[in-house]
Scaffold this motif. Structure first.
Motif, PDB file in Angstrom:
ATOM      1  N   SER A 249      -2.716   5.291   6.694  1.00  0.00           N
ATOM      2  CA  SER A 249      -3.468   6.536   6.555  1.00  0.00           C
ATOM      3  C   SER A 249      -2.948   7.243   5.310  1.00  0.00           C
ATOM      4  O   SER A 249      -1.973   6.775   4.697  1.00  0.00           O
ATOM      5  N   TYR A 250      -3.584   8.349   4.942  1.00  0.00           N
ATOM      6  CA  TYR A 250      -3.108   9.035   3.737  1.00  0.00           C
ATOM      7  C   TYR A 250      -2.884  10.527   3.976  1.00  0.00           C
ATOM      8  O   TYR A 250      -3.743  11.224   4.511  1.00  0.00           O
ATOM      9  N   GLU A 255       4.699   8.815   2.065  1.00  0.00           N
ATOM     10  CA  GLU A 255       4.410   7.572   1.347  1.00  0.00           C
ATOM     11  C   GLU A 255       5.357   6.485   1.846  1.00  0.00           C
ATOM     12  O   GLU A 255       6.556   6.607   1.624  1.00  0.00           O
ATOM     13  N   PRO A 256       4.911   5.476   2.579  1.00  0.00           N
ATOM     14  CA  PRO A 256       3.518   5.314   2.997  1.00  0.00           C
ATOM     15  C   PRO A 256       3.142   6.255   4.134  1.00  0.00           C
ATOM     16  O   PRO A 256       3.999   6.699   4.885  1.00  0.00           O
ATOM     17  N   GLY A 281       4.494   9.258   8.567  1.00  0.00           N
ATOM     18  CA  GLY A 281       4.817   8.521   7.358  1.00  0.00           C
ATOM     19  C   GLY A 281       6.219   8.811   6.894  1.00  0.00           C
ATOM     20  O   GLY A 281       6.938   9.616   7.496  1.00  0.00           O
ATOM     21  N   MET A 282       6.613   8.111   5.828  1.00  0.00           N
ATOM     22  CA  MET A 282       7.923   8.373   5.231  1.00  0.00           C
ATOM     23  C   MET A 282       7.785   9.572   4.300  1.00  0.00           C
ATOM     24  O   MET A 282       6.862   9.621   3.473  1.00  0.00           O
ATOM     25  N   TRP A 301      11.380  10.542   7.754  1.00  0.00           N
ATOM     26  CA  TRP A 301      10.005  10.343   8.222  1.00  0.00           C
ATOM     27  C   TRP A 301       9.539  11.592   8.950  1.00  0.00           C
ATOM     28  O   TRP A 301      10.356  12.419   9.357  1.00  0.00           O
ATOM     29  N   ALA A 302       8.231  11.700   9.030  1.00  0.00           N
ATOM     30  CA  ALA A 302       7.661  12.909   9.634  1.00  0.00           C
ATOM     31  C   ALA A 302       6.398  12.537  10.392  1.00  0.00           C
ATOM     32  O   ALA A 302       5.825  11.469  10.193  1.00  0.00           O
ATOM     33  N   PHE A 303       5.992  13.421  11.278  1.00  0.00           N
ATOM     34  CA  PHE A 303       4.707  13.231  11.957  1.00  0.00           C
ATOM     35  C   PHE A 303       4.128  14.592  12.304  1.00  0.00           C
ATOM     36  O   PHE A 303       4.830  15.598  12.333  1.00  0.00           O
ATOM     37  N   GLY A 304       2.817  14.592  12.534  1.00  0.00           N
ATOM     38  CA  GLY A 304       2.162  15.818  12.966  1.00  0.00           C
ATOM     39  C   GLY A 304       1.107  15.474  13.988  1.00  0.00           C
ATOM     40  O   GLY A 304       0.379  14.496  13.829  1.00  0.00           O
TER      41      GLY A 304
END
Ligand code: DAH
Length: 336
Positions: A249-250, A255-256, A281-282, A301-304
């Protein structure tokens, strides 16, 4: 009548009233007791009240005080009788046939329940909770997160601006940068909070909604940590047998970039199907640098995710608006 006679009469009446009430059987009805008491005291009390005026002026104060004390002690004696009576019979006019009042049980909002549960799972995985402001600067909301200056999300028709440079945050990702500026790695935080977008209010969109951000930054953190942690979260939240998958995903700040889908049953009779539950992603090196850290040394890394959508998938809710209606008939289902 002089003062000492007056005081003697008042005392005598008080004693007789007390004696009368103390001598009554507890089975005596309260109105019967009052009737006997009145027969004993009413005339004499009236006489004492009238007698006040007959006294010499310098005695009236003392006599008036004694009169008031007399009335109080009669009332106290009556209260004592009533108490003795209800203690003995154990009944203060209870009607056992009267329907009980419904007990109202409050509950936390389903979105709050989901957020609490997710925070608890991540707490077990080593995360603490961090918070950031809902009114943000353009830099924290976009610039520090590697959005190019002309990104469409920054347009007025997508974002609610409060002023030249301040806006209502469109996501919880700015808390990533604020946290990294404030705490040295290793950092593992979860940031729940309200976010705002210029969206129409329909079955699947709301202009204000909750998001839940996650961030882990340290030396040597890799995509393996991301996958392992998020998959473990899904197992604990949805159940050990539930399948998860990651796909590309973007987002400008990772990234990625990836997304995680979980197989869920939406309760509509169609069985299990893949539902995207979070973006991740990172952390982009530019974000690490914007927070003032060395991106050669630190990775993360992170997420939402949107807890409202997760609550909807979990409880089989198909219209987001019921989460905002405050209709107790809907909300009371979540009381436990
Ligand atoms: N901020 C993104 C949004 O509002 C969600 C998101 C995606 C957050 C990927 C992240 C991430 O931290 O890594 O749509």
């Amino acid at each position: 009548m002089n003062l000492s006679e007056y005081l003697a009469q008042a005392n005598a009446l008080a004693d007789e009233c007390r004696a009368l009430l103390a001598g009554l059987d507890v089975a005596t009805r309260l109105d019967t007791a009052k009737g006997q008491l009145n027969a004993l005291k009413d005339d004499r009390l009236a006489a004492l009240q009238g007698g006040l005026r007959a006294l010499p002026a310098e005695d009236r104060r003392a006599a008036g005080g004694a009169f008031n004390t007399l009335k109080l002690s009669i009332q106290e004696a009556l209260d004592a009788f009533a108490q003795r009576q209800s203690a003995a019979t154990g009944t203060t006019a209870i009607d056992a046939t009267m329907p009980a009042r419904g007990v109202w049980r409050g509950s936390l909002h389903p979105v709050t329940l989901v957020i609490d549960e997710i925070c608890e799972i991540f707490r077990e995985l080593g995360f603490t909770v961090a918070l950031g402001p809902e009114a943000e600067t353009e830099w924290y909301n976009f610039g520090a997160l590697n959005f190019p200056p002309d990104h469409p999300a920054m347009e007025l028709h997508d974002t609610l601006y409060l002023g030249e440079d301040t806006l209502l945050r469109t996501h919880t990702s700015p808390v990533q940068v604020r946290t990294l500026q404030r705490y040295a790695p290793p950092v593992r935080v979860l940031a729940p909070g309200q976010v705002y977008r210029r969206d129409f209010f329909d079955a699947t969109h709301a202009p204000a909604f909750m998001q839940l951000e996650g961030l882990a930054v340290d030396e040597g953190v890799s995509f393996v940590d991301l996958k392992a942690t998020l998959a473990e979260f899904a197992r604990r939240f949805y159940g050990a047998t539930r399948r998860v998958r990651f796909g590309p995903s973007y987002f400008p700040f990772v990234e990625p970039g990836a997304q995680m889908d979980v197989e869920v049953d939406l309760g509509d009779g169609k069985g299990l199907r893949w539902v995207e539950i979070l973006g991740c992603g990172m952390v982009h090196p530019n974000v690490i640098e914007a927070a003032g850290l060395d991106s050669e040394k630190y990775t993360g890394w992170a997420f939402g995710m949107g807890p409202a959508r997760i609550a909807m998938s979990r409880y089989g809710i198909n219209d987001i608006r019921v989460l905002y209606d405050s209709d107790v008939r809907f909300l009371e289902q979540f009381a436990r």
